[in-house]
Scaffold this motif. Structure first.
Motif, mmCIF file in Angstrom:
data_model
loop_
_atom_site.group_PDB
_atom_site.id
_atom_site.type_symbol
_atom_site.label_atom_id
_atom_site.label_comp_id
_atom_site.label_asym_id
_atom_site.label_seq_id
_atom_site.Cartn_x
_atom_site.Cartn_y
_atom_site.Cartn_z
ATOM 1 N N GLY A 1 31.259 -32.201 -10.562
ATOM 2 C CA GLY A 1 30.381 -33.035 -9.038
ATOM 3 C C GLY A 1 28.888 -32.938 -8.832
ATOM 4 O O GLY A 1 28.710 -31.391 -9.674
ATOM 5 N N THR A 2 27.699 -33.858 -8.827
ATOM 6 C CA THR A 2 26.282 -32.877 -9.127
ATOM 7 C C THR A 2 26.498 -32.253 -7.945
ATOM 8 O O THR A 2 25.341 -31.383 -7.700
ATOM 9 C CB THR A 2 25.644 -34.311 -8.899
ATOM 10 O OG1 THR A 2 26.599 -35.500 -9.823
ATOM 11 C CG2 THR A 2 24.041 -34.274 -8.923
ATOM 12 N N GLU A 3 26.672 -32.778 -6.915
ATOM 13 C CA GLU A 3 26.894 -31.848 -5.582
ATOM 14 C C GLU A 3 27.618 -30.511 -5.795
ATOM 15 O O GLU A 3 26.663 -29.593 -4.692
ATOM 16 C CB GLU A 3 27.668 -32.755 -4.260
ATOM 17 C CG GLU A 3 29.366 -32.388 -4.796
ATOM 18 C CD GLU A 3 29.766 -33.471 -5.181
ATOM 19 O OE1 GLU A 3 29.271 -34.408 -5.837
ATOM 20 O OE2 GLU A 3 30.371 -33.906 -5.569
ATOM 21 N N ASN A 4 27.918 -30.081 -6.616
ATOM 22 C CA ASN A 4 28.446 -28.290 -6.686
ATOM 23 C C ASN A 4 27.675 -28.263 -7.854
ATOM 24 O O ASN A 4 28.105 -26.593 -8.679
ATOM 25 C CB ASN A 4 29.914 -28.669 -7.418
ATOM 26 C CG ASN A 4 30.866 -29.023 -6.044
ATOM 27 O OD1 ASN A 4 30.066 -28.606 -4.998
ATOM 28 N ND2 ASN A 4 31.569 -30.205 -6.115
ATOM 29 N N VAL A 5 26.835 -28.433 -8.255
ATOM 30 C CA VAL A 5 25.925 -27.760 -9.684
ATOM 31 C C VAL A 5 24.399 -27.441 -9.249
ATOM 32 O O VAL A 5 23.612 -28.594 -8.484
ATOM 33 C CB VAL A 5 25.942 -28.134 -11.075
ATOM 34 C CG1 VAL A 5 25.143 -27.736 -11.780
ATOM 35 C CG2 VAL A 5 27.398 -28.341 -10.946
ATOM 36 N N GLY A 6 24.134 -26.549 -9.789
ATOM 37 C CA GLY A 6 22.356 -26.384 -9.000
ATOM 38 C C GLY A 6 22.122 -24.621 -8.574
ATOM 39 O O GLY A 6 22.948 -23.385 -8.448
ATOM 40 N N ILE B 1 23.940 -24.130 3.399
ATOM 41 C CA ILE B 1 23.734 -24.340 1.563
ATOM 42 C C ILE B 1 22.967 -25.645 0.680
ATOM 43 O O ILE B 1 23.542 -26.644 1.398
ATOM 44 C CB ILE B 1 24.738 -23.194 0.750
ATOM 45 C CG1 ILE B 1 25.283 -21.780 1.478
ATOM 46 C CG2 ILE B 1 23.868 -23.218 -0.992
ATOM 47 C CD1 ILE B 1 26.253 -21.144 0.524
ATOM 48 N N VAL B 2 22.041 -25.596 0.554
ATOM 49 C CA VAL B 2 21.741 -26.673 -0.418
ATOM 50 C C VAL B 2 21.042 -26.311 -1.771
ATOM 51 O O VAL B 2 21.229 -24.953 -2.245
ATOM 52 C CB VAL B 2 19.416 -27.048 0.364
ATOM 53 C CG1 VAL B 2 19.235 -28.008 -0.395
ATOM 54 C CG2 VAL B 2 20.403 -27.094 1.918
ATOM 55 N N LEU B 3 21.900 -26.909 -2.535
ATOM 56 C CA LEU B 3 22.217 -26.753 -4.074
ATOM 57 C C LEU B 3 20.659 -27.671 -4.598
ATOM 58 O O LEU B 3 20.368 -28.625 -4.570
ATOM 59 C CB LEU B 3 23.529 -26.994 -4.870
ATOM 60 C CG LEU B 3 24.470 -26.174 -4.573
ATOM 61 C CD1 LEU B 3 25.398 -26.603 -4.961
ATOM 62 C CD2 LEU B 3 23.907 -24.272 -4.762
ATOM 63 N N GLU B 4 19.513 -27.190 -5.709
ATOM 64 C CA GLU B 4 18.492 -28.045 -5.870
ATOM 65 C C GLU B 4 19.072 -27.519 -7.553
ATOM 66 O O GLU B 4 19.047 -26.341 -8.165
ATOM 67 C CB GLU B 4 17.401 -27.377 -4.984
ATOM 68 C CG GLU B 4 16.992 -27.549 -3.761
ATOM 69 C CD GLU B 4 15.901 -26.447 -3.666
ATOM 70 O OE1 GLU B 4 14.971 -25.949 -4.382
ATOM 71 O OE2 GLU B 4 15.038 -26.967 -2.673
ATOM 72 N N PRO B 5 17.804 -28.658 -7.812
ATOM 73 C CA PRO B 5 18.426 -28.819 -8.708
ATOM 74 C C PRO B 5 17.076 -27.095 -9.776
ATOM 75 O O PRO B 5 16.607 -27.115 -9.566
ATOM 76 C CB PRO B 5 17.420 -30.064 -10.072
ATOM 77 C CG PRO B 5 17.110 -30.522 -8.241
ATOM 78 C CD PRO B 5 17.288 -30.103 -7.469
#
Lengths: 218, 481
Positions: free
Chosen positions: B359-364, B377-381
């Motif tokens: 899922g996109t929200e779990n990588v970064g 926590i915020v996950l950014e590219p």
């Protein structure tokens, strides 16, 4: 370039792909910043191999060791991937800049974890890939297929990546090095400066499988 | 010098390129409508079927024959690819007819031309478009040469070349063909052996024109095709697509053509725009920004494949449009201390695949949220290059790192003199040794969900834990490790 040269280059490439271990490049050491760990690992994590961190104790210091590894790789501007099978990684103790080199992958299951790891270890952009499977029951972990470890090893050899697997029990049959965090931290550790604390972490090298294929067990 | 590049059996090649499942079948492409439709091209496996047969005759010869109509979108794609490939030879390219183009090679070095032509043939063959090429001093000779090319034909001595060519190359009317046959003229050489004035006397201006064409004379200025302003590919699918495979196949073809087009001008693309038209008349649009400009079809396809693999639409897809936006490709030398990406396309390709798995929200790259609430926590590219470390003045960290339990583990805590003394949880149970006094924290009292709790650092057996006590009760928040 002559056609003969092209053929030789193509043949070399083919042989490299088929037999990556035959002409493996010299392994590089990536220091972890934990004195005891770097000592037993002869300078740090080795690229192209699997290193297993076994944390039999709940508070053996392995997470702090990973924190130290993140700091040292950050200073060296090396990219690190953390495949977090149980989503236990915590940002406390780090500032945003200290994690600018980290790609954190939160997984919802072990199968997701292995699939993610299989993708990441093939990417040459990562110097270190940490796979943390603590948080999952030992019984589940021990059901991991051997083929997963073989794939990880082969991928690590080709991508020249250092792979760390954090477990609670000896799990990786083809780990080149297995380090056990056997000594629990005591209560005083909570108030100790982190640098001093890292100096107190005790580890034991349980397995060393050297490149030539010889195997020593301690 | 001129070159004529031709895709033999163009309609059939273009069709099979987009419908590879037909390659194993005997296929015939029909021209015309209704009963007057005749077979224009046939695949080699359609035994007994010849061009010009009616549909009924063809089916009688080969019952398994698949009769199909030409696909305009497939031909448009193949034609655009041919034009893009021809532009790698010269900017002056005229699309002559379906599957054929004429290239003005004025100013092109003939030394490197054979290698360029071979590269062009290989490139188009890789796209399932085999071509043959005729090269001659003028357009007419190049056009005759392409008819005899296998796969290339160079006309160096026009007179000898024309001598034995059949008169059918002159595109005669039936009456003219009958006349020439009666006169015993069967090759171009025999026509030019006939006095030009005599043929002109007999057939008028047409006779003079035919004699000139038979002699390989005549050079009209070509009308070069304008360079594309937009790099776009679109198709209306013949049947609504519900599965990934046929969609990816079409996308792959688009990427190949667009990559050739943007690459031929020395450019790459750093942005893709994909529009899917759905069966319920809605559209799905998405833009993709690439980490660096590229003209690699594989890279473009990988980006789209990663996205489409995880995409679910409410209805089947009936049309597809892909546009790439050209930009200058930068050739950069790696800096001495540069720690950018070794393989940028692979890095972003891997991130795309990871997003498809977890899922996109779990990588970064993790960052602290803009709040004092714990564990936001915020996950950014991830950044393309790891920036230099900023040594900020900050207090020296103490204690081991915490492994946070998500979700926190509920616990039952026994208190003695308002301090935890015994704990029972799914992690274990035992006497509690308080290591540090509680830390109280609260915040966002102005928000709908304010938070307030106290944290205790305790030791149970050999483990160091963080306990949290709030309105919801006691929890083990994490393990110090």
């Amino acid at each position: 370039m002559s056609p003969e040269s092209d053929k030789v280059v193509a043949l070399r490439r083919l042989l490299d792909e088929r037999f990556p271990a035959a002409h493996r490049r010299a392994s590089r050491g990536i220091p972890t910043g934990v004195p005891a760990l770097d000592q037993v690992l002869s300078g740090g994590l080795h690229t192209g191999t699997l290193t297993e961190f076994v944390s039999e104790e709940a508070s053996g210091g392995s997470q702090s060791s990973i924190g130290s590894l993140l700091l040292s790789t950050r200073l060296a501007r090396q990219r690190v991937a953390l495949i977090d099978a149980a989503g236990n990684f915590n940002l406390e103790g780090f500032d945003d800049d200290g994690l600018a080199h980290l790609v954190w992958v939160r997984c919802a299951s072990l199968s997701e974890c292995w699939r993610a790891a299989d993708l990441v270890v093939r990417d040459p952009n990562y110097a270190v890939v940490v796979i943390d499977v603590r948080g999952w029951p030992e019984r589940t972990l021990l059901r991991t297929r051997d083929s997963i470890w073989v794939r990880l090893q082969r991928a690590a050899e080709q991508a020249e990546t250092a792979i760390v697997i954090q477990t609670t029990t000896p799990l990786v049959p083809n780990a080149a090095r297995r380090v056990v965090f056997a000594q629990p931290l005591n209560g005083e550790a909570l108030t100790q400066p982190r640098i001093a604390l890292l100096g107190t972490i005790e580890v034991e090298l349980q397995r060393l499988r050297v490149r030539e294929g010889r195997e020593n067990s301690a | 010098m001129f070159a004529v590049i031709q895709i033999p059996e163009f309609s059939l090649c273009a069709l099979l390129r987009f419908q590879p499942m037909l390659r194993r079948e005997p296929v015939g492409v029909l021209a015309g409508e209704g009963r007057r439709a005749v077979v224009l091209y046939v695949s080699p496996s359609a035994r007994g079927v010849l061009p010009g047969m009616t549909a009924a005759q063809a089916l009688a010869e080969c019952p398994a024959l698949q009769l199909v109509s030409p696909s305009l979108s497939a031909e448009r794609e193949a034609g655009a690819l041919l034009l893009a490939a021809a532009w790698t030879l010269s900017p002056r390219v005229e699309p002559s007819s379906s599957g054929t183009c004429t290239v003005d090679l004025s100013g092109v070095s003939l030394d490197g031309l054979p290698m360029q032509l071979q590269a062009l043939r290989e490139r188009l063959a890789a796209e399932d478009l085999p071509v043959r090429i005729g090269i001659g001093p003028n357009q007419i000779l190049a056009r005759y040469a392409v008819q005899t090319a296998d796969p290339e034909c160079w006309v160096s001595e026009p007179r000898a070349f024309l001598e034995k060519l059949p008169i059918s190359l002159l595109e005669l009317t039936p009456e003219e063909e009958r006349l020439f046959r009666d006169l015993g003229l069967r090759t171009l050489g025999s026509i030019t052996a006939f006095p030009r004035a005599a043929l002109a006397n007999r057939l008028g201006a047409r006779g003079d024109e035919l004699w000139a064409r038979a002699a390989g004379e005549g050079n009209r200025p070509i009308q070069p095709a304008p360079f594309p302003v937009r790099f776009q590919a679109q198709v209306e699918l013949e049947e609504p697509v519900e599965t990934l495979e046929p969609l990816l196949f079409t996308v792959r073809r688009f990427c190949e053509r667009l990559a050739v087009e943007v690459g031929q001008f020395g450019n790459g693309t750093a942005r893709l725009a994909l529009v899917l038209t759905l069966d319920d008349e809605k559209t799905y649009a998405r833009q993709f920004d690439l980490p660096e400009p590229t003209a690699s079809a594989n890279v473009l396809f990988a980006v789209l494949e990663n996205h489409l693999s995880a995409l679910q639409t409410d209805a089947a897809i009936v049309a597809l449009s892909l546009e790439v936006f050209p930009t200058r490709r930068l050739e950069q030398q790696e800096g001495l201390f540069d720690t950018g990406l070794k393989d940028a396309p692979m890095f972003y390709g891997t991130l795309g695949r990871l997003a498809a798995v977890v899922g996109t929200e779990n990588v970064g790259t993790p960052r602290h949220g803009d709040t004092h609430r714990p564990d936001v926590i915020v996950l950014e590219p991830p950044a393309p290059a790891v920036p230099a470390h900023v040594l900020a003045a900050k207090p020296e960290p103490h204690g081991p790192l915490l492994r946070r339990l998500r979700p926190p583990v509920p616990a039952t805590v026994e208190l003695t003199e308002a301090r935890p003394s015994f704990l029972v949880s799914s992690l274990g149970e035992g006497e509690v040794t308080v290591v540090r006094r509680p830390f109280w924290s609260n915040g966002e009292w102005w928000a709908p969900e304010p938070w307030a709790h106290e944290e205790w650092d305790v030791q149970i057996g050999t483990g160091l834990y963080r306990l949290r006590h709030g309105p919801e009760g006691w929890f083990v928040d994490g393990i110090y490790d």
